[in-house]
Scaffold this motif. Sequence first.
Motif, mmCIF file in Angstrom:
data_model
loop_
_atom_site.group_PDB
_atom_site.id
_atom_site.type_symbol
_atom_site.label_atom_id
_atom_site.label_comp_id
_atom_site.label_asym_id
_atom_site.label_seq_id
_atom_site.Cartn_x
_atom_site.Cartn_y
_atom_site.Cartn_z
ATOM 1 N N GLY A 39 14.575 21.719 39.479
ATOM 2 C CA GLY A 39 13.977 20.986 40.587
ATOM 3 C C GLY A 39 14.695 19.720 40.999
ATOM 4 O O GLY A 39 14.090 18.840 41.612
ATOM 5 N N VAL A 40 15.988 19.610 40.705
ATOM 6 C CA VAL A 40 16.699 18.386 41.059
ATOM 7 C C VAL A 40 17.364 18.503 42.427
ATOM 8 O O VAL A 40 17.650 19.594 42.904
ATOM 9 N N MET A 41 17.596 17.350 43.033
ATOM 10 C CA MET A 41 18.460 17.264 44.199
ATOM 11 C C MET A 41 19.682 16.480 43.759
ATOM 12 O O MET A 41 19.591 15.298 43.453
ATOM 13 N N LEU A 42 20.822 17.152 43.692
ATOM 14 C CA LEU A 42 22.061 16.543 43.218
ATOM 15 C C LEU A 42 22.891 16.076 44.412
ATOM 16 O O LEU A 42 23.439 16.886 45.135
ATOM 17 N N PRO A 43 22.989 14.763 44.635
ATOM 18 C CA PRO A 43 23.807 14.281 45.751
ATOM 19 C C PRO A 43 25.297 14.438 45.462
ATOM 20 O O PRO A 43 25.753 14.155 44.351
ATOM 21 N N VAL A 44 26.028 14.904 46.449
ATOM 22 C CA VAL A 44 27.492 14.916 46.419
ATOM 23 C C VAL A 44 27.897 14.179 47.679
ATOM 24 O O VAL A 44 28.166 14.782 48.729
ATOM 25 N N ASP A 45 27.877 12.861 47.581
ATOM 26 C CA ASP A 45 27.898 12.035 48.804
ATOM 27 C C ASP A 45 28.773 10.797 48.726
ATOM 28 O O ASP A 45 28.683 9.920 49.604
#
Length: 254
Positions: free
Chosen positions: A242-248
């Motif tokens: 359930g994670v949101m992994l930023p690649v930003d």
Amino acid sequence: MKRNPFDLTGKNAVITGSSQGLGWGMAKGLAEAGAFVILVDINPKVVEKAEELREQGLQAEAIICDLLDRLKRSELKKTIEKRLEGKLDIIVNNAGIQIRYPALEFPMEDWDKVIELNLTSVFDLAQWAGNLMVKLGKGKIINIASVNSIAAGINTVAYCSAKGAVMQMTKTMANELSSLGINVNCIAPGYMATPINTALVNDEARFAELSQRIPAKRWGQPQDMAGAVVYLASDASDYVCGVMLPVDGGYLSR
């Protein structure tokens, strides 16, 4: 010798929107990690991209499909199930579109297109994949959200609404599927130098404004997505749910 937890050898993966941009970067990363990858895109160019991977000794096939069409999505699911004999280990729901208008002028027909492709088709394919994976007792569902899931943009009300919903959908599905062996997570790309952002790159003032907020001092490239998607597709992320992994490049940290 202990098995490399990032090794995807023997795994079957499907990735949508993979003829160019971030989808292509992720498809290449999955294939290089050992997965057999089915690239799905409305653009016939996807056939050439799959051939490009095969020429490198990697395993890949292509399917041309308009994911805006629910009937064609249904046919796509049947085709993939037959091709993989029901063994789908990884799905990356990446296909999406961007249509820009001020919120007070946004045409409803364009709203419907953005929501259908960027949200409804994502849930449709995630639900389908989840049902196949439950039978296997294991699987990885990876949805592509956006920094706009949290930090809203300008003239992108439909896109931001859809991407915000993708993040919540991912969390909700993870709540229900984690105990069944299915990892549901999402990746939030930042501002990337890809075709979907051509309008931003060509807007000098907006490009400069966004660039100033990126601590990495550069816009992302398709290959920047490879590590994140391989991680979430691999055994290395078996307890990540359930994670949101930023690649930003640090955009959301500002």
